[in-house]
Design a protein around this motif. Structure first.
Motif, mmCIF file in Angstrom:
data_model
loop_
_atom_site.group_PDB
_atom_site.id
_atom_site.type_symbol
_atom_site.label_atom_id
_atom_site.label_comp_id
_atom_site.label_asym_id
_atom_site.label_seq_id
_atom_site.Cartn_x
_atom_site.Cartn_y
_atom_site.Cartn_z
ATOM 1 N N HIS A 267 2.278 1.626 -3.397
ATOM 2 C CA HIS A 267 1.242 2.136 -4.292
ATOM 3 C C HIS A 267 1.102 3.653 -4.142
ATOM 4 C CE1 HIS A 267 -2.480 2.359 -6.562
ATOM 5 N NE2 HIS A 267 -3.017 3.015 -5.548
ATOM 6 N N ASN A 268 1.156 4.121 -2.905
ATOM 7 C CA ASN A 268 1.072 5.567 -2.667
ATOM 8 C C ASN A 268 2.244 6.306 -3.310
ATOM 9 O OD1 ASN A 268 -1.299 5.230 -1.230
ATOM 10 N ND2 ASN A 268 -0.289 5.212 0.756
ATOM 11 N N SER A 269 3.419 5.720 -3.251
ATOM 12 C CA SER A 269 4.585 6.320 -3.910
ATOM 13 C C SER A 269 4.372 6.405 -5.413
ATOM 14 C CB SER A 269 5.850 5.489 -3.638
ATOM 15 O OG SER A 269 6.215 5.534 -2.289
ATOM 16 N N THR B 160 1.467 6.426 -7.037
ATOM 17 C CA THR B 160 0.311 7.235 -7.425
ATOM 18 C C THR B 160 0.695 8.663 -7.800
ATOM 19 O OG1 THR B 160 -1.191 5.908 -6.102
ATOM 20 C CG2 THR B 160 -1.931 8.112 -6.656
ATOM 21 N N GLY B 161 1.590 9.260 -7.025
ATOM 22 C CA GLY B 161 2.029 10.617 -7.342
ATOM 23 C C GLY B 161 2.697 10.704 -8.700
ATOM 24 N N SER C 171 0.836 -1.204 0.000
ATOM 25 C CA SER C 171 0.000 0.000 0.000
ATOM 26 C C SER C 171 0.874 1.259 0.000
ATOM 27 C CB SER C 171 -0.922 -0.012 1.217
ATOM 28 O OG SER C 171 -1.707 1.154 1.247
ATOM 29 N N LYS C 172 1.937 1.236 0.792
ATOM 30 C CA LYS C 172 2.873 2.376 0.809
ATOM 31 C C LYS C 172 3.541 2.541 -0.555
ATOM 32 C CE LYS C 172 3.931 2.069 5.729
ATOM 33 N NZ LYS C 172 4.944 1.713 6.724
ATOM 34 N N THR D 145 -0.024 10.347 -11.353
ATOM 35 C CA THR D 145 -0.821 11.573 -11.416
ATOM 36 C C THR D 145 -0.090 12.646 -12.208
ATOM 37 O OG1 THR D 145 -1.893 11.068 -9.319
ATOM 38 C CG2 THR D 145 -1.959 13.362 -10.040
#
Length: 110
Positions: free
Chosen positions: A55-57, A59-60, A52-53, A63
């Motif tokens: 994935h967050n990295s 995502t930016g 999950s962490k 984007t």
């Protein structure tokens, strides 16, 4: 030669968290092999948290790309993507292996 790599922090997040997720998945298999399925499931949850962490990295970066802010392709970025995809695959397979160990354990106890 102190050139900064675009998205270096996000890329390192992928590598670190991917590696940690794979490590936790491997530990989960080891627990299952010993018959400790509660700890095995805890380690899979830990792997999911690392993924999950990661994935967050990611995502930016995605984007930015979608908004037209393109990042040049780098070997480090490719390595990071490889790392995370391998970790995801390893985590999925670890879950299946743990299920098999649990099934074997259940059958042997009958």
């Amino acid at each position: 030669m102190d050139e900064e790599i675009p998205n270096q922090e996000a890329i390192m997040g992928l590598i670190i968290n991917g590696g940690n997720a794979k490590g936790s998945s491997f530990e989960a298999i080891e627990y299952a092999k010993k018959g400790d399925f509660d700890h095995a499931r805890d380690k899979l949850k830990e792997a999911d948290d690392f993924l999950s962490k990661a994935h967050n990295s990611q995502t930016g970066m995605l984007t930015n790309e979608a908004n037209g802010i393109h990042t040049p392709l780098s070997l480090l970025g490719v390595h990071a993507q490889d790392h995370i995809m391998t970790a995801i695959t390893f985590r999925d397979l670890a879950s299946e292996i743990i299920d098999l160990y649990a099934l074997i354990d259940q059958k042997l106890r009958k």
